[in-house]
Design a protein around this motif. Structure first.
Motif, PDB file in Angstrom:
ATOM      1  N   SER A 144       0.819  -1.165   0.049  1.00 19.27           N
ATOM      2  CA  SER A 144       0.003  -0.102  -0.060  1.00 19.27           C
ATOM      3  C   SER A 144       0.917   1.257  -0.047  1.00 19.27           C
ATOM      4  N   PRO A 145       2.210   1.362   0.617  1.00 20.69           N
ATOM      5  CA  PRO A 145       2.778   2.593   0.530  1.00 20.69           C
ATOM      6  C   PRO A 145       3.254   2.850  -0.881  1.00 20.69           C
ATOM      7  N   ARG A 153      -3.930   2.064  -7.337  1.00 18.57           N
ATOM      8  CA  ARG A 153      -4.245   0.732  -6.613  1.00 18.57           C
ATOM      9  C   ARG A 153      -3.408  -0.422  -7.262  1.00 18.57           C
ATOM     10  N   TYR A 154      -3.263  -0.487  -8.451  1.00 18.50           N
ATOM     11  CA  TYR A 154      -2.921  -1.774  -9.100  1.00 18.50           C
ATOM     12  C   TYR A 154      -1.207  -1.730  -9.639  1.00 18.50           C
ATOM     13  N   ILE A 178      -0.733  -8.882 -12.063  1.00 23.97           N
ATOM     14  CA  ILE A 178      -1.095  -7.495 -11.642  1.00 23.97           C
ATOM     15  C   ILE A 178      -1.325  -7.954 -10.102  1.00 23.97           C
ATOM     16  N   TRP A 179      -0.967  -6.660  -9.279  1.00 27.10           N
ATOM     17  CA  TRP A 179      -0.925  -6.707  -7.798  1.00 27.10           C
ATOM     18  C   TRP A 179      -1.839  -5.641  -7.414  1.00 27.10           C
ATOM     19  N   ASP A 180      -2.932  -6.008  -6.556  1.00 30.68           N
ATOM     20  CA  ASP A 180      -3.776  -5.091  -5.617  1.00 30.68           C
ATOM     21  C   ASP A 180      -3.068  -4.838  -4.616  1.00 30.68           C
ATOM     22  N   ASP A 184      -2.906  -6.500  -1.072  1.00 23.43           N
ATOM     23  CA  ASP A 184      -1.747  -7.267  -1.034  1.00 23.43           C
ATOM     24  C   ASP A 184      -1.685  -8.646  -1.670  1.00 23.43           C
ATOM     25  N   GLU A 185      -2.459  -8.653  -2.665  1.00 20.25           N
ATOM     26  CA  GLU A 185      -2.392  -9.951  -3.495  1.00 20.25           C
ATOM     27  C   GLU A 185      -2.538  -9.872  -5.029  1.00 20.25           C
ATOM     28  N   ILE A 186      -2.041 -11.155  -5.562  1.00 15.18           N
ATOM     29  CA  ILE A 186      -1.941 -11.120  -7.076  1.00 15.18           C
ATOM     30  C   ILE A 186      -3.457 -11.373  -7.551  1.00 15.18           C
TER      31      ILE A 186
END
Length: 227
Positions: A144-145, A153-154, A178-180, A184-186
């Motif tokens: 998130s940082p 966001r992605y 692609i990460w969210d 904190d997930e793919i």
């Protein structure tokens, strides 16, 4: 009136000269090299096959997520190839994504690289690199940082997995995920892949890296857009 006939031997001689002159004027050998050149040029064409594919995605993933949450293209990783190729790929990815999703929704790798002086950003990208294996689908904590810094966001993480000439054709494979950053997930993984050559009459020669990789990049973007 007395008609003067030319002796047959002279008439035959003139006929032979006339026929030889006509054959010389219409001699196909005169145009044969030009004919070969024209045939070669007309038969030159590129055959580049798009082999891109989605490998996995979560149920929540849709292309609209990128439109709503914005996407940052991270600098392309390098398992194969050379650094100039990966830099070129990152630029092409950002350009194609901006064309399809809107320029305001995409943050390019050059912008991301500008934050590398920040130790926290460098650490996050280092951890992401460790999670670049295609068979790894576990998330990573603390994204998130980076998302907040980039106002997205992605994140699109890519890695050049293959860049070689095989069987007379250039072969490029680009792995992407692609990460969210909020969860904190793919949420998506897939490949942009292309293999191609240029056929010039008889010989087949590999297509240029740029031409082949451009197809792989477009293929990856189209797979992301697929519903």
């Amino acid at each position: 009136m007395i008609k003067c006939r030319m002796p047959r031997i002279f008439a035959s001689f003139l006929t032979i000269r006339k026929n030889r002159t006509a054959r010389k004027a219409n001699n196909p050998n005169t145009f044969f090299p030009l004919f070969l050149i024209l045939i070669s040029l007309s038969s030159c064409h590129k055959t580049i096959n798009n082999l891109s594919v989605i490998e996995w995605k979560t149920e929540k993933f849709t292309p609209s997520l990128i439109t709503n949450g914005r996407l940052a293209v991270l600098p392309v990783g390098q398992s194969e190839g050379i650094s100039s190729e990966t830099k070129w790929l990152g630029t092409e990815l950002a350009k194609d994504l901006a064309s399809d999703f809107g320029k305001s929704q995409i943050v390019g790798p050059d912008v991301v690289s500008g934050y590398l002086k920040d130790p926290s950003v460098a650490e996050i990208l280092k951890n992401l690199k460790k999670k670049s294996a295609p068979d790894t689908v576990r998330g990573i904590v603390g994204l998130s940082p980076l998302g907040q810094k980039l106002h997205v966001r992605y994140l699109l993480q890519t890695d050049l997995r293959l860049s070689e000439v095989s069987g007379g054709a250039e072969h490029v494979r680009l792995f992407g995920r692609i990460w969210d950053t909020e969860d904190d997930e793919i949420i998506w993984t897939g490949y942009g892949e292309a293999r191609g050559y240029v056929y010039m009459f008889f010989p087949a020669v590999p297509a240029s890296f740029e031409k082949d990789a451009a197809v792989a990049v477009k293929g990856l973007v189209k797979e992301i857009e697929r519903r």
